[in-house]
Design a protein around this motif. Structure first.
Motif, PDB file in Angstrom:
ATOM      1  N   LEU A  19       0.519  -1.273  -0.081  1.00 56.15           N
ATOM      2  CA  LEU A  19      -0.063  -0.404   0.317  1.00 56.15           C
ATOM      3  C   LEU A  19       1.013   1.205   0.327  1.00 56.15           C
ATOM      4  CD1 LEU A  19      -2.931  -0.655   2.751  1.00 56.15           C
ATOM      5  CD2 LEU A  19      -3.022  -0.868   0.146  1.00 56.15           C
ATOM      6  N   ILE A  22       1.257   3.017  -3.344  1.00 56.75           N
ATOM      7  CA  ILE A  22       0.336   3.567  -4.067  1.00 56.75           C
ATOM      8  C   ILE A  22       0.311   5.215  -3.771  1.00 56.75           C
ATOM      9  CG2 ILE A  22      -2.644   4.078  -3.542  1.00 56.75           C
ATOM     10  CD1 ILE A  22      -2.684   1.380  -3.168  1.00 56.75           C
ATOM     11  N   THR A  23       0.549   6.233  -5.218  1.00 58.21           N
ATOM     12  CA  THR A  23       0.785   7.138  -4.489  1.00 58.21           C
ATOM     13  C   THR A  23      -0.905   8.036  -4.282  1.00 58.21           C
ATOM     14  OG1 THR A  23       0.455   7.937  -6.910  1.00 58.21           O
ATOM     15  CG2 THR A  23       2.269   7.400  -5.737  1.00 58.21           C
ATOM     16  N   SER A  24      -2.136   7.385  -4.838  1.00 65.66           N
ATOM     17  CA  SER A  24      -3.277   8.252  -4.522  1.00 65.66           C
ATOM     18  C   SER A  24      -4.264   8.540  -3.694  1.00 65.66           C
ATOM     19  CB  SER A  24      -3.640   8.144  -5.737  1.00 65.66           C
ATOM     20  OG  SER A  24      -5.363   8.494  -5.715  1.00 65.66           O
ATOM     21  N   ASP A  27      -7.458   6.731  -3.645  1.00 65.14           N
ATOM     22  CA  ASP A  27      -7.222   5.163  -3.241  1.00 65.14           C
ATOM     23  C   ASP A  27      -6.539   4.691  -1.995  1.00 65.14           C
ATOM     24  OD1 ASP A  27      -7.477   5.494  -6.645  1.00 65.14           O
ATOM     25  OD2 ASP A  27      -5.617   5.063  -6.249  1.00 65.14           O
ATOM     26  N   LEU A  28      -5.922   5.778  -1.498  1.00 63.71           N
ATOM     27  CA  LEU A  28      -5.374   5.280   0.009  1.00 63.71           C
ATOM     28  C   LEU A  28      -6.779   4.818   0.843  1.00 63.71           C
ATOM     29  CD1 LEU A  28      -1.482   6.884   0.621  1.00 63.71           C
ATOM     30  CD2 LEU A  28      -2.497   4.404   0.792  1.00 63.71           C
TER      31      LEU A  28
END
Length: 227
Positions: A19, A22-24, A27-28
């Motif tokens: 996780l 994940i850069t967004s 989304d996190l």
């Protein structure tokens, strides 16, 4: 008995590692709603991050501060404003200043944050004692912020004051005099007179003053108009 899903078998540390890629932040946030285990993994993923950039994200005071508070290992924080960027105010900077990671930050960018003033900047900077790189270009800071930076950031190496038009030469002299490790300063678009920059070089001859191409030498003094 229903077989456990493959993803559910992952140890929480490994899930957090995945996780963390994940850069967004959207989304996190969605991942944290999957279940309790995923929420814990997202928290761990944030805690491992050394860099956070909100540039281009639609963020407000509360959501930004909440994420920063979970990023215990954070070293670099970028909340620059872009076309759709952060709408951070002094209240947001105050909330961020309370995060445990602030004293370990080495880089902060507040570029283009027109909703902040000296009040918020001073509150943040007074706790950012490890700061080496600072970008406050395009903001409305004054000598008050420069004085706070000078008093609280002894390790500062570079500062961007691009298009900051509300500080004076006095603030610059205080900054350069007290920040003994300062190597670079960007003053493009400011209203400080040329002779001030020449004076800064007498204090710190190796200082790089940007933009390059300014006639910053003793000979240039003779070219200045006599008032």
């Amino acid at each position: 008995m229903e077989e456990e899903a493959e993803m559910e078998r992952l140890p929480i540390d490994l899930l957090a590692h995945i996780l963390a890629m994940i850069t967004s932040f959207t989304d996190l946030a969605q991942a944290s709603w999957v279940c309790r285990k995923w929420k814990q993994a997202v928290t761990q993923a944030l805690a491992r991050r050394q860099t956070l950039s909100f540039a281009g994200c639609k963020m407000d005071d509360d959501s930004t501060a909440r994420l920063v508070r979970h990023a215990y290992s954070l070293k670099e924080l970028d909340i620059s404003r872009s076309r759709w960027g952060c709408q951070i105010t002094d209240n947001g900077l105050y909330q961020i200043s309370l995060a445990n990671c602030v004293s370990n930050l080495t880089s902060i960018s507040l570029w283009g944050m027109t909703g902040i003033t000296d009040k918020g900047v001073v509150q943040l900077i007074t706790r950012a004692n490890s700061l080496k790189h600072l970008n406050v270009g395009g903001t409305f800071i004054t000598d008050e912020s420069l004085s706070a930076i000078a008093d609280n950031c002894p390790h500062l190496k570079s500062i961007v004051l691009w298009s900051c038009r509300h500080f004076t030469e006095r603030g610059l002299f205080v900054l350069v005099s007290k920040c003994r490790k300062l190597e670079s300063i960007n003053v493009w678009g400011t209203r400080v007179p040329l002779d001030c920059f020449i004076g800064l070089l007498t204090i710190r001859p190796a200082l790089q003053i940007k933009p390059r191409g300014l006639p910053l030498n003793v000979g240039a003094m003779a070219m200045l108009p006599v008032i």
